[in-house]
Design an enzyme around this catalytic site. Sequence first.
Site, PDB file in Angstrom:
ATOM      1  CG  ASP A 559      -2.009  -1.112   1.062  1.00 44.67           C
ATOM      2  OD1 ASP A 559      -1.758  -2.080   0.326  1.00 44.67           O
ATOM      3  OD2 ASP A 559      -3.077  -1.031   1.691  1.00 44.67           O
ATOM      4  CD  GLU A 790      -4.972  -4.477   8.768  1.00 44.92           C
ATOM      5  OE1 GLU A 790      -4.836  -4.273   7.542  1.00 44.92           O
ATOM      6  OE2 GLU A 790      -5.747  -3.795   9.486  1.00 44.92           O
TER       7      GLU A 790
END
Length: 820
Positions: A559, A790
């Site tokens: 990302d 996460e």
Amino acid sequence: MAAERRRRGAEGAREARGRARERGAARGERGGRGALGLAAALALGLCLAAAGALLAQWGRWRAASRAVSPHPAAPALPPGATGPGAAPRRFWGSYRPHVYFGMKTRSPRSVVTGLMWLQQREGAELRHTCEQSDGLARYGWLLHDGESFGLQDIHDRGLLLRTEFVKRPGGLHGGDWSWRVTARPEGAGSRAALVSLFFYVATDGQGALQPHLEDGTRLAAVTGTSEELGDFRITFLRPTADSGEDVQYSSYHYLDAWSPGLHRLTDVVRSSLSNRFVFAPPDGPRQRFVAVDAFRGLPGAAEAPRSHVLLHQVTLRLPARVEVTFESGSVRERRGALLGPALTAELARHQAAFERRFEETFGLERKGFPAPQRRFAQAALSNMLGGMGYFHGRPLVQSPLHEQPVPYPESSLFTAVPSRSFFPRGFLWDEGFHQLLLARWDPELSREVLAHWLDLMTAEGWIPREQILGDEARAKVPPEFVVQHSETANPPTLFLALQRLLGAAPLPYLRRLFPRLRSWYEWYNGTQAGPLPHTFRWRGRDPDPERFLNPKTLASGLDDYPRASHPSADERHLDLRCWMALAAGVLAEAAERLGEPAEPYRRAQEALSDNALLEQLHWAEELSAFADFGNHSRAVGLRREAVRAAPGRPPPAPRLVREVREAPRPRFVDALGYVSLFPLLLQLLRPDSPRLGAVLAAMRDERRLWTPFGLRSLSRDSPLYMQRNTEHDPPYWRGSVWININYLALRALHGYADQPGPHRERAAQLYGELRRNLIDNLYRQYAESGYLWEHYSDSTGRGQGSHPFTGWSALVVLMMAEDY
């Protein structure tokens, strides 16, 4: 004489005029034929031009159709392979990861079952789908074998719900199953709590349901039929205490309604609730409560009804338990109902079998892990298995050859999901990491999942990076992420899982996969090639550089990890090069096993693993590290833009926009982090490489990548460390500790520690320290918060991002087992 001359002269003149006419006629004929030839040539040219235009249009149409056409090779998964005849043990399952508890079959239009609940107190919300905003203290599977059995605890503000299921084979449609849902109070003052449990059955566009009522208000059973289930019966037993005795008093309600689809089930039930009911036990106080009442349709809903819903609500005081049974009509000889003591015994048998198999597989007790840490590891694996989902639908694909997104043909996918609350769908690069763990637990299951993913491949060889199949999956995705772009890649991590499975994979299975693996590899080589031989570049970087501190590279999976500040065609991305080296090596090994030509893949692997060429293209001397290369400025920042108000109006809020204080130029990107480690992570560096020592030193440097909780994603001395990418876009891969990359680091260090070389002892030392740091922090955060996360803070170790995240964070099980 004169008359004769005149006559002969006249005759000569006539002959001359005749010859002239003949010559004129001949010239006219030749001229006519020339004009006709020119016209014919023009006509032919027009025809050829039209044919060329048609041919070009056909070529564009063919290319556009290939972008949304399935791959022409035979399916990797044979037709019917997931059905009740071919795979009865896996036909039914907890394949609805986005709900707290529910089951369905691996069918395109499955009948679904599920649980909702509501605590009857002021401000309580109806629970159904897993939502982080629900604020549950913890929930998740404690035990789940991925096939026949599961046990889950849900802690919801004074309420403990335990959901259990077990399956029993038989018949032609996947056999029977039973549920037990136990509700107990948690904490002081919660014993008198009033709770409603909602059990439902719903169709999804096909099948029929019939309610069977007792006393006019209690839904005792549902009978039905569907294409792949045949006839069936679902029975809702009366609630009992833990001892098995009937509870003293319960209130019953039922709902018979139609929904626009499964994605609106919560809305249908919520809109049917009324507070006009009174709970009036003979030996206790009366209390008003909420229950389902008449359903009058969803406000503003224009969608046609397609899902028939039958719901059984039981309202009771705690503690209590309710059992539900599903019985297939094709089971002719049933060994009694799977209820009460028989269900208790079957659940205990499956639990003991799971614990034996877990120890045989991972050996954590033999390694000295105490019981609490072994239970933690069992929960990590169980949550990944309990997060398996079966999805069916039509993805939306945007190709450069289409003006608008185009629906891809209907597809099915059996996959693990990263997070039941936040990402309850398939993600391509996540799945390769998931299968590293699942392949160790159940290789057959893992092979099937890989085949499902490869069968999503288009004729071009592309696999969409995010799978949003069906209305339920789409309801959990922001609109801007629904469309998948056919030029956008994702790391081909399925090759990681295939590398683990390759040696024992049956040859017929491997032969079905090979044409698709080859096309996938060729697609990367054709679409993600870099500016120089043996270089690669992620396509699809964010096209709006003025809005981002560093334009994102979603295709890479990392990302907002810093890349070249100004995206260009001259970029060389190190991580993609390393992924392609892995892919070439696995393809070469697969080709050799199958007797296919392997030399092109071996040559590519050797070139991409060539350490001298790797250094030439990606070694940044000034960083003493490997790096990306591109058009890069080292002086960028975000600043508030100057704004002016229009006359008579207040000024608009100033935005944060990017400011470039140094002109970009071709150079290595000054970002030391996960990308810099890829030659080590995928073990392309030779054990005797002179660069290996520098990479290990950067890993262990606490000012750079080393933390007590694992390796951080970006060095603390990098310019973009923990920097926001936009005003509303906090740092993501800019410092946090991510478990998938740390697993690859452990795997690589373990490999280098086992090979002769000058850095062997250093690799072994780092391996031991890093493994201990990761396991200790993951267990500590789970014990404190109830979840795997996460990613984790590099400064405190606390879990961050979505939770529960029992996708690649569950790789902690392999770390504990030292299974690489």
